[in-house]
Design a protein around this motif. Sequence first.
Motif, PDB file in Angstrom:
ATOM      1  N   UNK A 234       3.803  -1.993   8.037  1.00 33.62           N
ATOM      2  CA  UNK A 234       3.824  -3.329   7.418  1.00 33.62           C
ATOM      3  C   UNK A 234       2.406  -3.808   7.135  1.00 33.62           C
ATOM      4  N   UNK A 235       1.548  -3.639   8.128  1.00 26.60           N
ATOM      5  CA  UNK A 235       0.204  -4.191   7.980  1.00 26.60           C
ATOM      6  C   UNK A 235      -0.622  -3.420   6.961  1.00 26.60           C
ATOM      7  N   UNK A 236      -0.395  -2.119   6.875  1.00 31.42           N
ATOM      8  CA  UNK A 236      -1.198  -1.395   5.890  1.00 31.42           C
ATOM      9  C   UNK A 236      -0.676  -1.660   4.476  1.00 31.42           C
ATOM     10  N   UNK A 237       0.632  -1.886   4.368  1.00 32.38           N
ATOM     11  CA  UNK A 237       1.190  -2.258   3.072  1.00 32.38           C
ATOM     12  C   UNK A 237       0.582  -3.586   2.612  1.00 32.38           C
ATOM     13  N   UNK A 238       0.494  -4.503   3.539  1.00 37.26           N
ATOM     14  CA  UNK A 238      -0.072  -5.814   3.229  1.00 37.26           C
ATOM     15  C   UNK A 238      -1.545  -5.677   2.803  1.00 37.26           C
ATOM     16  N   UNK A 239      -2.271  -4.839   3.547  1.00 37.88           N
ATOM     17  CA  UNK A 239      -3.686  -4.633   3.220  1.00 37.88           C
ATOM     18  C   UNK A 239      -3.845  -4.063   1.815  1.00 37.88           C
ATOM     19  N   UNK A 240      -3.005  -3.119   1.532  1.00 37.78           N
ATOM     20  CA  UNK A 240      -2.975  -2.505   0.216  1.00 37.78           C
ATOM     21  C   UNK A 240      -2.763  -3.524  -0.877  1.00 37.78           C
ATOM     22  N   UNK A 241      -1.739  -4.337  -0.644  1.00 37.53           N
ATOM     23  CA  UNK A 241      -1.385  -5.384  -1.598  1.00 37.53           C
ATOM     24  C   UNK A 241      -2.589  -6.287  -1.839  1.00 37.53           C
ATOM     25  N   UNK A 242      -3.241  -6.677  -0.757  1.00 34.50           N
ATOM     26  CA  UNK A 242      -4.372  -7.586  -0.890  1.00 34.50           C
ATOM     27  C   UNK A 242      -5.552  -6.926  -1.590  1.00 34.50           C
TER      28      UNK A 242
END
Length: 648
Positions: A234-242
């Motif tokens: 979840x957190x790496x997906x979010x980082x990616x998105x950002x």
Amino acid sequence: MSPPETNTSPLAAPVSSLWGVGAERAAQLARLGVHTIEDLLLHRPRRYEDRRHFRKIAELTKEEAFTARGTIVVQGLKRFHGGKGSVFEIVLDDGSGRLHCRWWNLPFMEKYFAVGDEVFVFGKLKETKPRTMDHPETEVIEPGEEGFIHINRIAPVYPLTEGLPQRWLRGLIWRTLEKFEAQITEPAIAPGLKTFPTRANAVRMTHFPEELTDVEIARQRLALDEFVALQIQIQSRRKNFEARTKALPCGGDNRLMKPFLAQLGFKLTEAQAKVLREIRADMGGAHPMRRLLQGDVGAGKTAVAACTALMALESGFNVALMAPTEILAEQHFRNFQKWFVPLGIKVELQTGSRKSDEWRVTSDEAPVSFANLGLVIVDEQHRFGVSQRAALRGKGEGQPGSPHLLVMTATPIPRTLGLTLYGDLDVSVIDELPGSRGEIKTFVRPADKLPKVWGFIREKLAGGRQAYVVYPRVEATDKDIKAVMAEFENLQKQLAPFRVGLLHGRLKGAEKERAMAEFRANRVNVLLATSLIEVGVDVPNATVMLIENAEHFGLAQLHQLRGRIGRGTDESFCILISDAKNAAAQSRLKILEETNDGFQIAEADLKLRGPGELLGREQSGVPKFRFGDLAEDLELVRQSRDLAARVL
Ligand code: ADP
Ligand code: MG
């Protein structure tokens, strides 16, 4: 140059590579979801048998299941009904007494036992004279060098599939553990885990605990590993998105907000103001907002949505607001027109002329197709779902300047779910209802109290109040509509001369709107409805709700329904009619008598029904954990989030 990357862990090898696992066994294991050695090591026992201590046969009871151990002294198969029916029976003796074990219509059981065999048996007595168990779980004690795996210890009992013997599986897991335990590596988070056993220890403790208390300790460790893996994702997906998206500047300058708040007619609650500060920070921030706004029914999410919209509008962008039903879309339309038209903002309504009441986000309905779109607000109420969220998450990803997203839901999402299922959204909570609301009193009553209840409702109607009557028709099948139609006539008679209106999913949009308008204008005193009304309807003069067959609804859903009343300043009454015989269903409904706190109710619902049911049937997105339990493991989920953040 380097070789192509492959999963080189020996635990990733298929189970068929293990000694003694041929094609047939591998196929059986596959049916249990066990494909690799790792799957096998994580195959969780269904229960444990303490084979260090047994119940004497003479002390077995009807109330509780126990493990006993005895020798077969007699066995036999009887056939009846001309050979169609059969009962196979063995009689065990352990020196204290005799136990009859019977299997009905399973004649092949005969070949698994022989007189003189020693057998473990687990079950409750069906009869005491003679002591008899029907279809107990059994395991023949075989002499041999591997006996120690199965006896004189706490033995794991696994979920099985047709043809797979318990003993064989236990032996396989023992041997596999012996061989591969050293290969069970600690994940990167290990330094943070001083209070837990190592992963390898936890796996061993799961299968062959020394004490029963070890089992829970091991479960927690393995659950934590599962949660951490999910959090990292979840957190790496979010980082990616950002990293890949830039926000549109939508912070606003208050020039519309000020006059809006001045004419609103009430002051925002502290909770609403706090949420708006969080939203404003997002809207002016570097990354597009991805925020979930939770607030119990009546918490005032619409005003927050309006303020958020104004921020984008002040910044020169358009705003789309989406609602799950036409009724709700029209209600929002009226509100926003009233609020925004005086400010010179154009408000338009678009409703699909599709048959389904439910609006769904699909990729071809991408809100980003609106021109100059700065903000998308989704009012999902309780229908907010994982699939929708996934569709939305994809929107505009990767393109610069993708719109901000605010999703509103009245489903109080328990913290564990907030942190896992919704972990890639930021969460704001309106945790305070606007003051001067009347209290909602809730009563659970059996159907034979209905005459009294009707009397009570007539009294309230005579006093000028309005009422809802709700039936548990979730799906509009023809049969259900007929049921509601029949009830409609009945209700009209029951409550004459008061006027009864009807609202259900098969009505056309305009008919629904008319039914709502009549009720809103108090030309109709009672609205008979399916659970359709749980979405957003706001009629403060309605102070009574009767829900029939209440046990057919989930707690969270009943709470949503109940939120339609108690919207004015007067006391409201919710009467849940249920003839549910079982105590569990009754005590479930009692929770609603006891509390009006949506979060408490959601937590209770999560414990009783699990996350899939809590969020609705379509929630295929609820992750499956082998060891993790979203109803119980809030602390572990919290810990996993921090551990994952440290790793990243
Ligand atoms: P929900 O969160 O269920 O969508 P609504 O936005 O429909 O709630 O608000 C419920 C009612 O409370 C509406 O009539 C709304 O005008 C009113 N309301 C909202 N905020 C406040 C407030 N701060 N003070 C008083 N009434 C409010
Ligand atoms: Mg609302």
